[in-house]
Design a protein around this motif. Structure first.
Motif, PDB file in Angstrom:
ATOM      1  N   LYS A  58      -4.952  -4.528  -7.737  1.00 55.17           N
ATOM      2  CA  LYS A  58      -3.946  -3.506  -6.955  1.00 55.17           C
ATOM      3  C   LYS A  58      -3.757  -2.414  -7.805  1.00 55.17           C
ATOM      4  N   ALA A  59      -3.351  -2.479  -8.982  1.00 55.13           N
ATOM      5  CA  ALA A  59      -2.830  -1.342  -9.905  1.00 55.13           C
ATOM      6  C   ALA A  59      -3.943  -0.376 -10.206  1.00 55.13           C
ATOM      7  N   ILE A  77       1.308   7.502   0.709  1.00 50.86           N
ATOM      8  CA  ILE A  77       1.460   7.949  -0.524  1.00 50.86           C
ATOM      9  C   ILE A  77       2.576   9.234  -0.639  1.00 50.86           C
ATOM     10  N   ALA A  78       3.707   8.983  -1.241  1.00 52.77           N
ATOM     11  CA  ALA A  78       4.738  10.030  -1.349  1.00 52.77           C
ATOM     12  C   ALA A  78       5.294  10.178   0.305  1.00 52.77           C
ATOM     13  N   GLY A  79       5.165   9.239   0.953  1.00 60.94           N
ATOM     14  CA  GLY A  79       5.590   9.440   2.419  1.00 60.94           C
ATOM     15  C   GLY A  79       4.402   9.781   3.398  1.00 60.94           C
ATOM     16  N   PHE A 118      -9.524  -6.632  -3.040  1.00 63.69           N
ATOM     17  CA  PHE A 118      -8.465  -5.817  -2.869  1.00 63.69           C
ATOM     18  C   PHE A 118      -8.136  -5.579  -1.429  1.00 63.69           C
ATOM     19  N   CYS A 119      -9.354  -5.615  -0.595  1.00 59.08           N
ATOM     20  CA  CYS A 119      -9.114  -5.292   0.668  1.00 59.08           C
ATOM     21  C   CYS A 119      -8.709  -6.411   1.564  1.00 59.08           C
ATOM     22  N   ARG A 125       0.712  -1.310   0.223  1.00 62.43           N
ATOM     23  CA  ARG A 125      -0.227  -0.030   0.054  1.00 62.43           C
ATOM     24  C   ARG A 125       0.945   1.302  -0.023  1.00 62.43           C
ATOM     25  N   ILE A 126       2.219   0.872  -0.146  1.00 59.69           N
ATOM     26  CA  ILE A 126       2.984   2.199  -0.244  1.00 59.69           C
ATOM     27  C   ILE A 126       3.221   2.527  -1.888  1.00 59.69           C
ATOM     28  N   ILE A 127       2.741   3.983  -1.923  1.00 59.72           N
ATOM     29  CA  ILE A 127       3.035   4.392  -3.395  1.00 59.72           C
ATOM     30  C   ILE A 127       3.999   5.453  -3.300  1.00 59.72           C
TER      31      ILE A 127
END
Ligand SMILES: Nc1nc2c(ncn2[C@@H]2O[C@H](COP(=O)(O)OP(=O)(O)OP(=O)(O)O)[C@@H](O)[C@H]2O)c(=O)[nH]1
Length: 388
Positions: A302-303, A192-194, A168-169, A107-109
């Motif tokens: 996921k994507a 997302i982005a930290g 997904f979940c 889940r880290i983007i």
């Protein structure tokens, strides 16, 4: 018999403590934030300029914790699916102790997730907006990390909305069909982005008889996912109506719209291509981004949700920046207006004081020149008669 089972399952589950997800099968239950899924990473310490945001964040956090104590109701007619674990009292504790653990790795983007097809996508860019990247680097995203972005999934019955969300979940797939009653939701956390970010994904019932219940939950959606079955062209045609209904409850232009073809595993290459051509055409008409997925195999799931999360996150950060800058501009304008008025106000107040003082002096002077007891009776307006 089926109705009796459903009623029993509703009654059983109404006594259950909150789960990782929430369900609402009637309107008497207010949407609430799930206690287990409100696990928020510590927000970066905001700088002094953003003290108002820090206050806002605290308010949101408190509201989330309070909301976590609300009751849950089933959204799915699965008898016995909501077994009641013992220990109601641990509910609040679990919501508080769960603050902080990191999100799962998938889940880290870090980079902007790509579209499915450039023929029908909402944004062609491959990176986060420059302003968003800078804001995230400075960890100055205001309340974005503490808010939930609402995602609503709509579409005909049996198209696979629940299966998509569950894949997904929960990374599960159930071959058996259990109709959604009313609505159900899952909260999924990302980084997302930290920056921590959460999506509240609402699964709605496709059956006509539950439509009025489900539509009550469309409001406030940041993302609308209209799902259709790739093997059933009628469900694609119906997406237009589903979208119209969902948009009616939201501000124009405030929602990202996705058109998602499900059950990709059931179509062969050529048939799939044919169905997708139709879908892409409709997606362009609807100004939606098109994806095709399979909950069974997990293909693109996921994507797809990463893309949803990234787009919603970026919009949230930009909106937050805009809100804060307009608040600052308003404050500046107020200060400027007040400072421009100050000399004029001082002049007016000083003139008034001067005028009042001179008036007072003048009346004092005139009253002291007029004798209170005139020396000559009959003088100065008196009509006193002389005593005999
Ligand atoms: N082969 C295949 N079957 C799927 C897929 N997704 C869902 N199904 C099946 O399609 C049926 C309906 O799926 P659901 O997810 O319950 O459909 P739904 O849209 O939530 O239905 P409602 O709750 O009534 O609105 C179930 O039997 C699923 O197993 C998929 O990707 N591939």
């Amino acid at each position: 018999m089926v109705i009796a089972q459903r009623v029993r399952s509703v009654l059983e589950a109404s006594a259950a403590p909150p789960r990782r997800s929430g369900c609402y099968s009637d309107l008497s239950v207010e949407p609430r934030v799930d206690s287990f899924r409100c696990e928020l990473r510590p927000e970066p310490v905001p700088d002094a300029r953003d003290s108002s945001d820090a206050l806002g964040s605290s308010v949101v956090l408190v509201a989330m914790v309070i909301a976590a104590t609300g009751p849950a109701r089933p959204g799915r007619a699965a008898p016995g699916a909501f077994a009641t674990p013992a220990g109601h009292s641990g509910r609040m504790r679990s919501s508080l102790t769960s603050l902080g653990p990191p999100v799962s790795r998938d889940r880290i983007i870090t980079s902007f997730p790509k579209w499915y097809t450039p023929d029908a996508c909402l944004q062609l860019k491959e990176h986060f907006h420059g302003q968003v990247s800078t804001t995230c680097q400075r960890r100055n995203t205001g309340t974005v990390g503490l808010r939930l972005s609402k995602v609503v999934v709509v579409g005909d019955l049996y198209v696979g909305k629940t299966s998509l969300i569950h894949r997904f979940c929960k990374n599960v797939f159930d071959r058996d069909y259990k109709a959604t009653i009313g609505v159900d939701f899952e909260i999924e956390r990302f980084e997302i982005a930290g920056i921590p970010y959460s999506l509240q994904i609402w699964d709605t019932a496709g059956q006509e008889k539950f439509k009025c219940i489900a539509s009550a939950y469309y409001r406030g959606a940041q993302v609308i996912i209209t799902a259709f079955d790739l093997t059933d062209v009628q469900t694609l045609e119906h997406t237009r109506q589903w979208l119209e209904d969902a948009l009616r409850e939201n501000e124009p232009g405030s929602c990202f719209v996705f058109l998602v073809g499900t059950k990709k595993d059931l179509l062969s290459g050529a048939a799939c291509k044919q169905a997708e051509v139709e879908a892409v055409r409709l997606a362009n008409e609807m100004q939606a981004e098109y994806w095709s997925v399979s909950a069974k195999t997990g293909e693109n799931v996921k994507a797809f949700f990463s893309r949803v999360a990234a787009l919603a996150f970026e919009q949230s950060v930009l909106q937050d920046l805009e809100r804060r800058s307009s608040a600052r501009a308003q404050e500046r304008a107020w200060r400027t207006r007040n400072s421009a008025c100050l000399p004029l106000r001082t002049f007016v107040v000083a003139s008034l004081t001067l005028w009042r003082t001179s008036e007072a002096l003048r009346s004092l002077a005139s009253s002291s020149s007029t004798p209170l007891h005139p020396a000559h009776p009959g003088q100065a307006g008196t009509t006193q008669a002389c005593p005999p």
